[in-house]
Write an enzyme that holds these catalytic residues in place. Structure first.
Site, PDB file in Angstrom:
ATOM      1  N   GLY A  69     -64.036 -41.257  -0.465  1.00 22.33           N
ATOM      2  CA  GLY A  69     -65.327 -41.573   0.179  1.00 22.33           C
ATOM      3  C   GLY A  69     -65.395 -43.054   0.501  1.00 22.33           C
ATOM      4  O   GLY A  69     -64.889 -43.880  -0.252  1.00 22.33           O
ATOM      5  N   GLY A  91     -60.936 -44.594  -5.122  1.00 23.87           N
ATOM      6  CA  GLY A  91     -61.563 -44.306  -6.415  1.00 23.87           C
ATOM      7  C   GLY A  91     -60.622 -43.531  -7.317  1.00 23.87           C
ATOM      8  O   GLY A  91     -59.382 -43.627  -7.187  1.00 23.87           O
ATOM      9  N   ASP A  93     -69.560 -44.943  -7.353  1.00 26.02           N
ATOM     10  CA  ASP A  93     -69.831 -44.252  -8.627  1.00 26.02           C
ATOM     11  C   ASP A  93     -69.510 -45.128  -9.846  1.00 26.02           C
ATOM     12  O   ASP A  93     -69.977 -44.830 -10.949  1.00 26.02           O
ATOM     13  CB  ASP A  93     -68.994 -42.966  -8.723  1.00 26.02           C
TER      14      ASP A  93
END
Ligand code: F6P
Length: 374
Positions: A12, A110, A135
């Site tokens: 993302g 990530g 996150d």
């Protein structure tokens, strides 16, 4: 000998990606005299051999831009939809790496990207990674870039929701991203003064949440802000998910694993609209009107904060330093003011969740925030 470097962004998107590309690119090319190409759309660009030369012009004016100039995708090298079927494309990636005479490949991503990068390292490629995600759930780094910007956006949203909730004497349930980690909901919930914060790491008791809201009403505060992480679960659902996850982990054969996976998928489906359900349940239980706000991808878009630009530039330039020293197989982690290499083997699969005794949790409790437990 001039070093040739490839770079890609995967997973993302996250504010600060362009600052990291710029930091790594300017240091590698301007300071060390290396050459750099950027693969487009994550690992897929590496499979298709689609890239752009990242000369000075490309790196100018991108520091403040959101998203990624290279594009991104959630494609995994070892399980990629290609030619109509899911295939392991790792060997093609290895071929293209060598065809471009690369000395190193920088993968910015990530948790998933760290795992994919490790797989490429195990195929003999010189890999170095940078940690990004809103996150903040990548292990062994203090923080990931993107988190600070998203924290600001979610906090600003809670601030704005306060005045409308107050005026209408309503509950507003605001859903905050974070996948299975509660850092963003907890951070924004504390900074925005949410009355209730619900996290994936702390399964909540609906009665406790309703009680906290009723108690506020009794004391004259007939509105409440509930900050709920997208992965938060009530206790009954959390134990079903936990049980299915254990079955998947300990499956003795393919059939057991398949069954557990299907149960998990079914649970996820049933729980897809949990924020809306929570809002309805609270409305019924408290007698207050309730509304839902899902912040969604707003949290990932737009200009990166100063802190994210700074972090991404620090990690990006440190990455070029490490390449110059032929230091590969590592993620460049933030530790205090330093950028330190940590072995990819230790990072891959190391998801950083909110410890239930974390100081942020204690602080939230000290100011009287309900976390959905007694
Ligand atoms: O990992 C970042 C993240 O924004 C998570 O918080 C969220 O669960 C997920 O990505 C959403 O993914 P997508 O953009 O693919 O819908």
């Amino acid at each position: 000998m001039t070093k040739h470097i490839g770079i890609l962004t995967a997973g993302g998107d996250s504010p600060g990606l362009n600052a990291a590309i710029r930091g790594a690119g300017k240091a590698a090319q301007g300071h060390y005299g290396m050459q750099m190409i950027g693969f487009l759309d994550g690992f897929r660009g590496l499979v298709d051999n689609r890239f752009t030369r990242l000369d000075g012009e490309f790196l100018s004016g991108i520091l403040t831009r959101g998203g990624t100039i290279l594009g991104t995708s959630r494609d995994k090298p070892h399980r990629m939809l290609f030619g109509g079927k899911t295939q392991d494309m790792t060997d093609v990636i290895v071929e293209n790496y060598h065809a471009n005479h690369l000395d190193a490949l920088i993968c910015i991503g990530g948790g998933g990207t760290q795992k994919n990068a490790l797989k490429l390292m195990e195929k003999g490629l010189n890999i170095i990674t940078l940690p990004k995600t809103i996150d903040n759930d990548v292990g062994l780094t203090d923080v990931t870039f993107g988190f600070d910007t998203a924290l600001g956006i979610a906090t600003d949203a809670i601030d704005r929701l306060h005045s409308t909730a107050h005026s209408h004497h309503r509950i507003i349930v605001v859903e905050i991203m974070g996948h299975r980690a509660g850092w963003l909901a907890l951070g924004a919930g504390i900074a925005g003064g949410a009355d209730v914060i619900l996290l994936p790491e702390i399964p909540y008791d609906l009665e406790v949440v309703a009680d906290a809201i009723r108690e506020r009403s009794r004391s004259g505060k007939n509105f409440s802000i509930v900050a709920v992480a997208e992965g938060a679960l009530p206790t009954d659902k959390a134990s079903l998910v936990h049980e299915a996850e254990q079955r998947k982990l300990n499956a003795a054969n393919k059939k057991e694993k398949k069954d557990a996976k299907e149960d998990l998928a079914q649970l996820n489906l049933e729980y897809a609209n949990h924020t809306v359900l929570l809002s309805k349940q609270l409305e019924q239980m408290t007698g207050l009107e309730s509304r839902v706000t899902i912040l969604g991808h707003l949290q990932r878009g737009g200009t990166p904060s100063a802190a994210d630009r700074l972090l991404a530039t620090r990690l990006g330039t440190a990455c070029a330093d490490l390449i110059e020293q032929d230091h590969f197989g590592v993620m460049v982690a933030a530790r205090g003011d330093d950028a330190v290499p940590v072995p990819l083997k230790e990072v891959a699969g190391n998801k950083k969740l909110v410890p239930t005794d974390h100081t942020w949790v204690t602080s939230a409790q000290r100011v009287g925030t309900c976390l959905g437990i007694r």
